[in-house]
Design a protein around this motif. Structure first.
Motif, mmCIF file in Angstrom:
data_model
loop_
_atom_site.group_PDB
_atom_site.id
_atom_site.type_symbol
_atom_site.label_atom_id
_atom_site.label_comp_id
_atom_site.label_asym_id
_atom_site.label_seq_id
_atom_site.Cartn_x
_atom_site.Cartn_y
_atom_site.Cartn_z
ATOM 1 N N SER A 154 26.403 -6.922 62.386
ATOM 2 C CA SER A 154 25.952 -6.053 63.475
ATOM 3 C C SER A 154 26.720 -4.732 63.471
ATOM 4 O O SER A 154 26.161 -3.684 63.793
ATOM 5 C CB SER A 154 26.075 -6.751 64.828
ATOM 6 O OG SER A 154 27.423 -7.084 65.111
ATOM 7 N N GLY A 155 27.990 -4.771 63.080
ATOM 8 C CA GLY A 155 28.774 -3.535 62.965
ATOM 9 C C GLY A 155 28.206 -2.601 61.911
ATOM 10 O O GLY A 155 28.113 -1.386 62.113
ATOM 11 N N ILE A 156 27.810 -3.165 60.782
ATOM 12 C CA ILE A 156 27.185 -2.355 59.723
ATOM 13 C C ILE A 156 25.864 -1.778 60.228
ATOM 14 O O ILE A 156 25.562 -0.598 60.006
ATOM 15 C CB ILE A 156 26.982 -3.193 58.444
ATOM 16 C CG1 ILE A 156 28.340 -3.500 57.806
ATOM 17 C CG2 ILE A 156 26.074 -2.470 57.446
ATOM 18 C CD1 ILE A 156 28.287 -4.557 56.711
ATOM 19 N N ALA A 157 25.092 -2.603 60.940
ATOM 20 C CA ALA A 157 23.818 -2.123 61.499
ATOM 21 C C ALA A 157 24.057 -0.975 62.479
ATOM 22 O O ALA A 157 23.327 0.019 62.470
ATOM 23 C CB ALA A 157 23.080 -3.269 62.181
ATOM 24 N N ILE A 158 25.097 -1.097 63.306
ATOM 25 C CA ILE A 158 25.428 -0.032 64.255
ATOM 26 C C ILE A 158 25.742 1.259 63.505
ATOM 27 O O ILE A 158 25.237 2.333 63.858
ATOM 28 C CB ILE A 158 26.617 -0.438 65.152
ATOM 29 C CG1 ILE A 158 26.179 -1.529 66.132
ATOM 30 C CG2 ILE A 158 27.187 0.762 65.904
ATOM 31 C CD1 ILE A 158 27.321 -2.210 66.859
#
Length: 178
Positions: free
Chosen positions: A84-88
């Motif tokens: 999710s951090g990469i997606a953010i």
């Protein structure tokens, strides 16, 4: 480093909620206040948080290689935070460029297309997932005694706020279509 990243994450949450609230009120036409330094401070804090998360991830991967076992099910929250951090970070580029453009130093609103709306909804969703998975460990690290109850409270508040932010984006899109 983990302690500092946890503190930084709490600062990011406050900055994010202020930024998203102010932005949502602007999208709804209820405010014209734009505090750009807040946005840039948030971007810098997210960048530092991302770098610290990357270092933590590399250390965990190195540890997993050393043991020969990954324990994916047991580390689901860890990997969900990373994904999710990469997606953010990927969706952040769409967010920064979604609303305005500059021509010869003058700012103009961009046409808010369905694709831009979708990217902003995905951005809110990625942030929500990242926060939802992180809340429990943040509360435990802070020393919260009744962390299960507080986790539910935080999830409820964040859910309401994220729904408000998403509604503001959708209403803004609908206004562009009229």
């Amino acid at each position: 480093m983990r302690k500092w990243n946890n503190i930084l994450a709490r600062v990011i949450i406050v900055l994010f909620l202020l930024h998203a609230l102010m932005g949502s009120l602007m999208l709804l036409g209820l405010s014209t206040i734009s505090f750009l330094p807040l946005s840039w401070l948030l971007v810098m804090a997210v960048a530092v948080h991302g770098i610290m998360g990357l270092i933590s991830t590399l250390m965990a991967v190195k540890s997993g290689k050393a043991s020969g076992r990954w324990y994916l099910r047991q580390n689901a929250a860890f990997w969900t935070k990373r994904i999710s951090g990469i997606a953010i970070l990927l969706l952040l580029a769409f967010h920064v460029t979604a609303y305005t453009t500059s021509v010869n130093g003058r700012f103009f609103l961009k046409e808010f297309t369905f694709g831009r709306m979708l990217s902003q909804i995905l951005f809110v969703l990625a942030i929500f997932i990242h926060l939802a998975v992180s809340i429990k460990s943040m509360l435990i690290a802070k020393g919260t005694v009744k962390f299960k109850e507080r986790t539910f409270d935080w999830l409820l508040v964040l859910s309401v706020m994220m729904l408000f932010f998403t509604a503001a984006v959708v209403i803004y899109y609908i206004r562009w279509q009229m």
